[in-house]
Design a protein around this motif. Sequence first.
Motif, PDB file in Angstrom:
ATOM      1  N   VAL A   8      40.797  54.122  69.477  1.00 39.78           N
ATOM      2  CA  VAL A   8      40.259  54.947  68.759  1.00 39.78           C
ATOM      3  C   VAL A   8      38.870  55.706  68.689  1.00 39.78           C
ATOM      4  N   ASP A   9      38.063  57.056  67.988  1.00 42.84           N
ATOM      5  CA  ASP A   9      37.245  57.964  68.579  1.00 42.84           C
ATOM      6  C   ASP A   9      36.095  57.740  67.476  1.00 42.84           C
ATOM      7  N   ALA A  10      36.490  57.147  66.504  1.00 45.98           N
ATOM      8  CA  ALA A  10      35.998  56.803  65.025  1.00 45.98           C
ATOM      9  C   ALA A  10      35.629  55.428  64.713  1.00 45.98           C
ATOM     10  N   LEU A  11      35.037  54.721  63.683  1.00 43.53           N
ATOM     11  CA  LEU A  11      35.545  54.051  62.779  1.00 43.53           C
ATOM     12  C   LEU A  11      34.635  53.907  61.332  1.00 43.53           C
ATOM     13  N   SER A  12      35.624  52.891  60.350  1.00 39.50           N
ATOM     14  CA  SER A  12      34.616  53.122  58.846  1.00 39.50           C
ATOM     15  C   SER A  12      34.502  51.986  58.178  1.00 39.50           C
ATOM     16  N   LEU A  13      33.860  52.078  57.438  1.00 38.12           N
ATOM     17  CA  LEU A  13      32.857  50.949  56.727  1.00 38.12           C
ATOM     18  C   LEU A  13      33.079  50.535  55.848  1.00 38.12           C
ATOM     19  N   ARG A  14      34.214  49.724  54.868  1.00 33.92           N
ATOM     20  CA  ARG A  14      33.916  49.706  53.769  1.00 33.92           C
ATOM     21  C   ARG A  14      32.813  49.649  52.351  1.00 33.92           C
ATOM     22  N   SER A  15      32.274  50.156  51.516  1.00 31.84           N
ATOM     23  CA  SER A  15      31.503  49.118  51.188  1.00 31.84           C
ATOM     24  C   SER A  15      31.262  47.459  50.701  1.00 31.84           C
ATOM     25  N   LYS A  64      36.498  40.377  68.525  1.00 31.97           N
ATOM     26  CA  LYS A  64      36.677  40.610  69.608  1.00 31.97           C
ATOM     27  C   LYS A  64      36.311  42.431  69.870  1.00 31.97           C
ATOM     28  N   ASP A  65      37.224  43.442  69.219  1.00 32.17           N
ATOM     29  CA  ASP A  65      37.322  44.226  69.032  1.00 32.17           C
ATOM     30  C   ASP A  65      35.057  45.297  69.140  1.00 32.17           C
ATOM     31  N   LEU A  66      34.957  44.407  68.410  1.00 34.60           N
ATOM     32  CA  LEU A  66      33.865  44.830  68.226  1.00 34.60           C
ATOM     33  C   LEU A  66      32.721  44.732  69.042  1.00 34.60           C
ATOM     34  N   ALA A  95      33.114  43.277  61.287  1.00 37.59           N
ATOM     35  CA  ALA A  95      34.406  43.472  61.399  1.00 37.59           C
ATOM     36  C   ALA A  95      35.837  43.239  60.491  1.00 37.59           C
ATOM     37  N   SER A  96      35.345  42.470  59.449  1.00 30.78           N
ATOM     38  CA  SER A  96      35.718  42.866  58.332  1.00 30.78           C
ATOM     39  C   SER A  96      35.680  44.000  57.482  1.00 30.78           C
ATOM     40  N   LEU A  97      34.690  44.062  57.413  1.00 23.98           N
ATOM     41  CA  LEU A  97      34.495  46.246  57.106  1.00 23.98           C
ATOM     42  C   LEU A  97      35.081  46.957  57.109  1.00 23.98           C
ATOM     43  N   ALA A  98      35.503  46.371  58.974  1.00 25.89           N
ATOM     44  CA  ALA A  98      36.428  47.649  59.511  1.00 25.89           C
ATOM     45  C   ALA A  98      37.442  46.663  59.451  1.00 25.89           C
ATOM     46  N   GLU A  99      38.173  46.168  59.049  1.00 26.81           N
ATOM     47  CA  GLU A  99      38.952  45.637  59.564  1.00 26.81           C
ATOM     48  C   GLU A  99      40.295  45.774  61.245  1.00 26.81           C
ATOM     49  N   LEU A 116      32.662  57.115  67.142  1.00 26.12           N
ATOM     50  CA  LEU A 116      31.597  56.674  68.209  1.00 26.12           C
ATOM     51  C   LEU A 116      32.008  57.100  69.738  1.00 26.12           C
ATOM     52  N   SER A 117      30.669  57.534  70.688  1.00 27.64           N
ATOM     53  CA  SER A 117      30.195  58.185  71.153  1.00 27.64           C
ATOM     54  C   SER A 117      31.139  58.183  72.684  1.00 27.64           C
ATOM     55  N   LYS A 118      32.133  57.024  72.450  1.00 28.37           N
ATOM     56  CA  LYS A 118      33.174  57.557  73.431  1.00 28.37           C
ATOM     57  C   LYS A 118      34.782  57.191  73.161  1.00 28.37           C
ATOM     58  N   PRO A 119      35.590  56.874  73.456  1.00 36.40           N
ATOM     59  CA  PRO A 119      37.034  55.813  73.265  1.00 36.40           C
ATOM     60  C   PRO A 119      36.640  54.295  72.821  1.00 36.40           C
ATOM     61  N   SER A 120      37.711  53.972  71.325  1.00 35.69           N
ATOM     62  CA  SER A 120      36.865  51.960  72.091  1.00 35.69           C
ATOM     63  C   SER A 120      38.831  51.426  71.330  1.00 35.69           C
ATOM     64  N   GLU A 121      39.474  50.690  72.219  1.00 29.82           N
ATOM     65  CA  GLU A 121      40.499  49.790  71.704  1.00 29.82           C
ATOM     66  C   GLU A 121      40.155  48.800  69.963  1.00 29.82           C
ATOM     67  N   MET A 122      40.714  49.360  69.283  1.00 25.17           N
ATOM     68  CA  MET A 122      40.758  48.236  67.747  1.00 25.17           C
ATOM     69  C   MET A 122      41.817  48.353  67.250  1.00 25.17           C
ATOM     70  N   ASN A 123      42.119  46.865  67.176  1.00 19.84           N
ATOM     71  CA  ASN A 123      43.507  46.265  66.624  1.00 19.84           C
ATOM     72  C   ASN A 123      44.970  47.415  67.987  1.00 19.84           C
ATOM     73  N   GLY A 124      44.139  47.384  69.019  1.00 20.60           N
ATOM     74  CA  GLY A 124      44.842  47.258  70.198  1.00 20.60           C
ATOM     75  C   GLY A 124      45.699  49.469  69.892  1.00 20.60           C
ATOM     76  N   VAL A 125      44.945  50.124  69.579  1.00 19.50           N
ATOM     77  CA  VAL A 125      44.868  51.636  69.653  1.00 19.50           C
ATOM     78  C   VAL A 125      43.423  51.900  70.113  1.00 19.50           C
TER      79      VAL A 125
END
Length: 100
Positions: A33-40, A74-76, A66-70, A22-31
């Motif tokens: 993060v500076d990166a997000l992963s998407l599964r296939s 609202k976080d997205l 949202a599903s692929l990143a878990e 990410l270009s700047k940290p963001s809150e995901m699931n209350g934490v």
Amino acid sequence: MAIKKSIPAWLNVSADRVTITLSKPSEMNGVQVDALSLRSPTVRDIRAAQQGAGEDDEQRELNLFASLAEVGVKDLEGLALKDYSRLQTGYFRLVQDDDV
């Protein structure tokens, strides 16, 4: 001969996952993060995202990502637009055919 596009420095692609810095940290699931992963995605993922969104293409995409990143939808929605665009780019790299 096909010309392959170079992969941006903020994108890490593997056979079954992409990781987007990410270009700047963001809150995901209350934490923070500076990166997000998407599964296939699977066909089941696509169908579930469709069922939850009806004819709303934007909602369908949010549900799927949202599903692929878990993470929560609202976080997205709280991501900077630049980072959401990176997420879209990562997704399309993940699902494109290897010959492209």
